[in-house]
Design a protein around this motif. Structure first.
Motif, PDB file in Angstrom:
ATOM      1  N   PHE A  25       0.706  -1.145   0.012  1.00 27.48           N
ATOM      2  CA  PHE A  25       0.259  -0.056   0.145  1.00 27.48           C
ATOM      3  C   PHE A  25       0.783   1.371   0.035  1.00 27.48           C
ATOM      4  O   PHE A  25       0.603   2.091  -0.637  1.00 27.48           O
ATOM      5  CB  PHE A  25      -0.989   0.192   1.140  1.00 27.48           C
ATOM      6  CG  PHE A  25      -2.111   1.214   1.115  1.00 27.48           C
ATOM      7  CD1 PHE A  25      -2.903   1.213   0.494  1.00 27.48           C
ATOM      8  CD2 PHE A  25      -1.780   2.017   2.045  1.00 27.48           C
ATOM      9  CE1 PHE A  25      -4.031   2.130   0.294  1.00 27.48           C
ATOM     10  CE2 PHE A  25      -2.665   3.279   2.258  1.00 27.48           C
ATOM     11  CZ  PHE A  25      -3.882   3.226   1.214  1.00 27.48           C
ATOM     12  N   THR A  26       1.898   1.387   0.774  1.00 25.17           N
ATOM     13  CA  THR A  26       2.609   2.403   0.768  1.00 25.17           C
ATOM     14  C   THR A  26       3.332   2.767  -0.305  1.00 25.17           C
ATOM     15  O   THR A  26       3.538   3.864  -0.937  1.00 25.17           O
ATOM     16  CB  THR A  26       3.767   2.375   1.906  1.00 25.17           C
ATOM     17  OG1 THR A  26       4.371   1.171   1.788  1.00 25.17           O
ATOM     18  CG2 THR A  26       3.140   2.209   3.391  1.00 25.17           C
ATOM     19  N   MET A  29       0.723   4.012  -2.845  1.00 30.01           N
ATOM     20  CA  MET A  29       0.499   5.615  -2.536  1.00 30.01           C
ATOM     21  C   MET A  29       1.581   6.493  -3.004  1.00 30.01           C
ATOM     22  O   MET A  29       1.356   7.636  -3.579  1.00 30.01           O
ATOM     23  CB  MET A  29       0.172   5.680  -1.030  1.00 30.01           C
ATOM     24  CG  MET A  29      -1.076   4.918  -0.600  1.00 30.01           C
ATOM     25  SD  MET A  29      -2.434   5.600  -1.013  1.00 30.01           S
ATOM     26  CE  MET A  29      -2.819   6.917   0.093  1.00 30.01           C
ATOM     27  N   ALA A  30       2.800   6.113  -2.828  1.00 28.90           N
ATOM     28  CA  ALA A  30       3.809   6.803  -3.357  1.00 28.90           C
ATOM     29  C   ALA A  30       3.751   7.141  -4.915  1.00 28.90           C
ATOM     30  O   ALA A  30       4.088   8.291  -5.185  1.00 28.90           O
ATOM     31  CB  ALA A  30       5.084   6.270  -2.682  1.00 28.90           C
ATOM     32  N   LEU A  32       1.272   7.024  -6.638  1.00 25.59           N
ATOM     33  CA  LEU A  32       0.258   7.754  -6.832  1.00 25.59           C
ATOM     34  C   LEU A  32       0.146   9.095  -6.266  1.00 25.59           C
ATOM     35  O   LEU A  32      -0.669   9.858  -6.546  1.00 25.59           O
ATOM     36  CB  LEU A  32      -1.007   7.124  -6.710  1.00 25.59           C
ATOM     37  CG  LEU A  32      -1.217   5.863  -7.415  1.00 25.59           C
ATOM     38  CD1 LEU A  32      -2.543   5.201  -6.966  1.00 25.59           C
ATOM     39  CD2 LEU A  32      -1.481   6.082  -8.651  1.00 25.59           C
ATOM     40  N   SER A  33       1.361   9.818  -5.859  1.00 27.41           N
ATOM     41  CA  SER A  33       1.569  10.995  -5.108  1.00 27.41           C
ATOM     42  C   SER A  33       2.003  11.947  -6.279  1.00 27.41           C
ATOM     43  O   SER A  33       2.507  13.041  -5.610  1.00 27.41           O
ATOM     44  CB  SER A  33       1.843  10.792  -3.780  1.00 27.41           C
ATOM     45  OG  SER A  33       3.496  10.443  -3.981  1.00 27.41           O
ATOM     46  N   ASP A  34       2.195  11.649  -7.313  1.00 32.32           N
ATOM     47  CA  ASP A  34       3.043  12.581  -8.133  1.00 32.32           C
ATOM     48  C   ASP A  34       2.076  12.796  -9.379  1.00 32.32           C
ATOM     49  O   ASP A  34       1.332  12.088  -9.924  1.00 32.32           O
ATOM     50  CB  ASP A  34       4.191  11.942  -8.627  1.00 32.32           C
ATOM     51  CG  ASP A  34       4.768  12.812  -9.694  1.00 32.32           C
ATOM     52  OD1 ASP A  34       5.875  13.242  -9.273  1.00 32.32           O
ATOM     53  OD2 ASP A  34       4.656  12.683 -10.981  1.00 32.32           O
ATOM     54  N   PRO A  35       1.985  14.261  -9.671  1.00 39.68           N
ATOM     55  CA  PRO A  35       0.958  14.729 -10.606  1.00 39.68           C
ATOM     56  C   PRO A  35       1.226  14.208 -12.086  1.00 39.68           C
ATOM     57  O   PRO A  35       0.374  13.573 -12.789  1.00 39.68           O
ATOM     58  CB  PRO A  35       1.217  16.293 -10.715  1.00 39.68           C
ATOM     59  CG  PRO A  35       2.031  16.484  -9.581  1.00 39.68           C
ATOM     60  CD  PRO A  35       2.655  15.374  -9.149  1.00 39.68           C
ATOM     61  N   LEU A  38       0.148  10.627 -12.036  1.00 42.23           N
ATOM     62  CA  LEU A  38      -1.458  10.429 -11.978  1.00 42.23           C
ATOM     63  C   LEU A  38      -1.879  10.766 -13.349  1.00 42.23           C
ATOM     64  O   LEU A  38      -2.914  10.150 -14.063  1.00 42.23           O
ATOM     65  CB  LEU A  38      -1.844  11.801 -10.927  1.00 42.23           C
ATOM     66  CG  LEU A  38      -1.920  11.280  -9.734  1.00 42.23           C
ATOM     67  CD1 LEU A  38      -2.404  12.505  -8.874  1.00 42.23           C
ATOM     68  CD2 LEU A  38      -2.798  10.135  -9.232  1.00 42.23           C
ATOM     69  N   LEU A 104      -9.348   2.938  -4.700  1.00 42.50           N
ATOM     70  CA  LEU A 104      -8.135   3.913  -4.852  1.00 42.50           C
ATOM     71  C   LEU A 104      -7.800   4.189  -6.255  1.00 42.50           C
ATOM     72  O   LEU A 104      -7.594   5.271  -6.500  1.00 42.50           O
ATOM     73  CB  LEU A 104      -6.894   3.194  -4.241  1.00 42.50           C
ATOM     74  CG  LEU A 104      -5.701   3.912  -4.322  1.00 42.50           C
ATOM     75  CD1 LEU A 104      -5.712   5.043  -3.340  1.00 42.50           C
ATOM     76  CD2 LEU A 104      -4.239   2.923  -3.556  1.00 42.50           C
ATOM     77  N   LEU A 107     -10.055   6.738  -7.552  1.00 41.16           N
ATOM     78  CA  LEU A 107      -9.887   8.209  -7.189  1.00 41.16           C
ATOM     79  C   LEU A 107      -8.713   8.813  -7.723  1.00 41.16           C
ATOM     80  O   LEU A 107      -8.892   9.818  -8.333  1.00 41.16           O
ATOM     81  CB  LEU A 107      -9.379   8.260  -5.620  1.00 41.16           C
ATOM     82  CG  LEU A 107     -10.571   8.209  -4.563  1.00 41.16           C
ATOM     83  CD1 LEU A 107      -9.794   8.047  -3.245  1.00 41.16           C
ATOM     84  CD2 LEU A 107     -11.188   9.713  -4.611  1.00 41.16           C
ATOM     85  N   ALA A 108      -7.730   7.794  -8.017  1.00 38.90           N
ATOM     86  CA  ALA A 108      -6.394   8.419  -8.589  1.00 38.90           C
ATOM     87  C   ALA A 108      -6.700   8.736 -10.083  1.00 38.90           C
ATOM     88  O   ALA A 108      -6.226   9.948 -10.608  1.00 38.90           O
ATOM     89  CB  ALA A 108      -5.318   7.409  -8.709  1.00 38.90           C
ATOM     90  N   GLN A 111      -8.359  12.205 -10.091  1.00 44.24           N
ATOM     91  CA  GLN A 111      -7.370  13.308  -9.842  1.00 44.24           C
ATOM     92  C   GLN A 111      -6.707  13.461 -11.109  1.00 44.24           C
ATOM     93  O   GLN A 111      -6.018  14.323 -11.207  1.00 44.24           O
ATOM     94  CB  GLN A 111      -6.545  13.006  -8.317  1.00 44.24           C
ATOM     95  CG  GLN A 111      -7.687  12.869  -7.306  1.00 44.24           C
ATOM     96  CD  GLN A 111      -8.292  14.161  -7.027  1.00 44.24           C
ATOM     97  OE1 GLN A 111      -7.684  15.197  -7.121  1.00 44.24           O
ATOM     98  NE2 GLN A 111      -9.422  14.115  -6.533  1.00 44.24           N
TER      99      GLN A 111
END
Lengths: 125, 125
Positions: A25-26, A29-30, A32-35, A38, A104, A107-108, A111
């Motif tokens: 998961f981590t 998430m990491a 998917l934390s970049d524009p 995404l 998840l 959502l991504a 965004q």
DNA sequence: AATCATGTTCAGGATTTCCGAACATAGCAC
DNA sequence: GTGCTATGTTCGGAAATCCTGAACATGATT
């Protein structure tokens, strides 16, 4: 391409893809934390047959940085990549992600569309 | 505490909390891509009255690192912090997160529980 | 006033992120 | 075959981030 070397070049250096059970998961998430990443995800989700070569994305970063982003997505398990001739084709691992982290990816994708919209509306005034 | 200085010390240095509208998906995702922070989130979610001081978490990292993690959660908008005497009380911004990114917090809570379970089962054998 | 409890900030090393430049391979023209 | 082009990857170094012990700041308690 693919930088196979020496005798083993027929089979060597397979692309590593974590199994569904091994998705962390981590790390997802990491990833998917970049524009930029995404945007890649949203673009892939919008593709009917679901496979796109890296070039077709028209991203606002350098080629080497793109390469790094695709690698991050692959190693975290967000996308699957396979080589066809000189191109590397990408597709979303939707089933795996939905199975492990339901909701998840959707959502991504939403965004990521926002990111792309931001680019098109803010870059050509 | 809180490091107010000089004349303005009565009102100075308010904790900054992004407004609901200003929450950035990429920043929330980055905040939730760390095991320690996921554990904090899960622990807060399990608390009935929803407010806990930083010390009560028993995290396997140094005090300064804890401080950094709480700050990351606050600045990204995942938690709200307020000072009471010498303690800093934390609570989840569940309403804001659910409004902007429905489903994300619930996923994070589940995964945070897994992290905590991993700690308890793997650290005392 | 002294001490303690609770957190924060700082300086440093270790780890990522970005880019341009050089490289590697497939496919095609000739 | 020999080049040339298209498609990506890797390398090296600059800029930004994460972790920690040490020093600090302030409210509460003795």
């Amino acid at each position: 391409m693919r930088y196979h070397r020496g005798v083993a070049s027929r089979t060597a250096t397979e692309l590593v893809h974590p199994d569904r059970k091994e998705l962390r998961f981590t790390e997802v998430m990491a990833a998917l934390s970049d524009p930029v990443r995404l945007a890649i995800v949203a673009r892939l989700a919008a593709e009917p047959d679901g496979e796109l070569a890296c070039t077709t994305f028209a991203l606002p970063v350098s080629k080497s940085t793109q390469s790094g982003h695709f690698k991050a997505l692959r190693e975290s398990g967000v996308i699957h990549q396979r080589d066809e001739g000189t191109r590397r084709l990408n597709r979303l691992r939707r089933d795996d992600l939905d199975a492990r982290f339901p909701g998840l990816l959707d959502l991504a994708i939403v965004q990521g569309r926002n990111v792309i919209d931001g680019w098109s509306t803010r870059k050509r005034p």
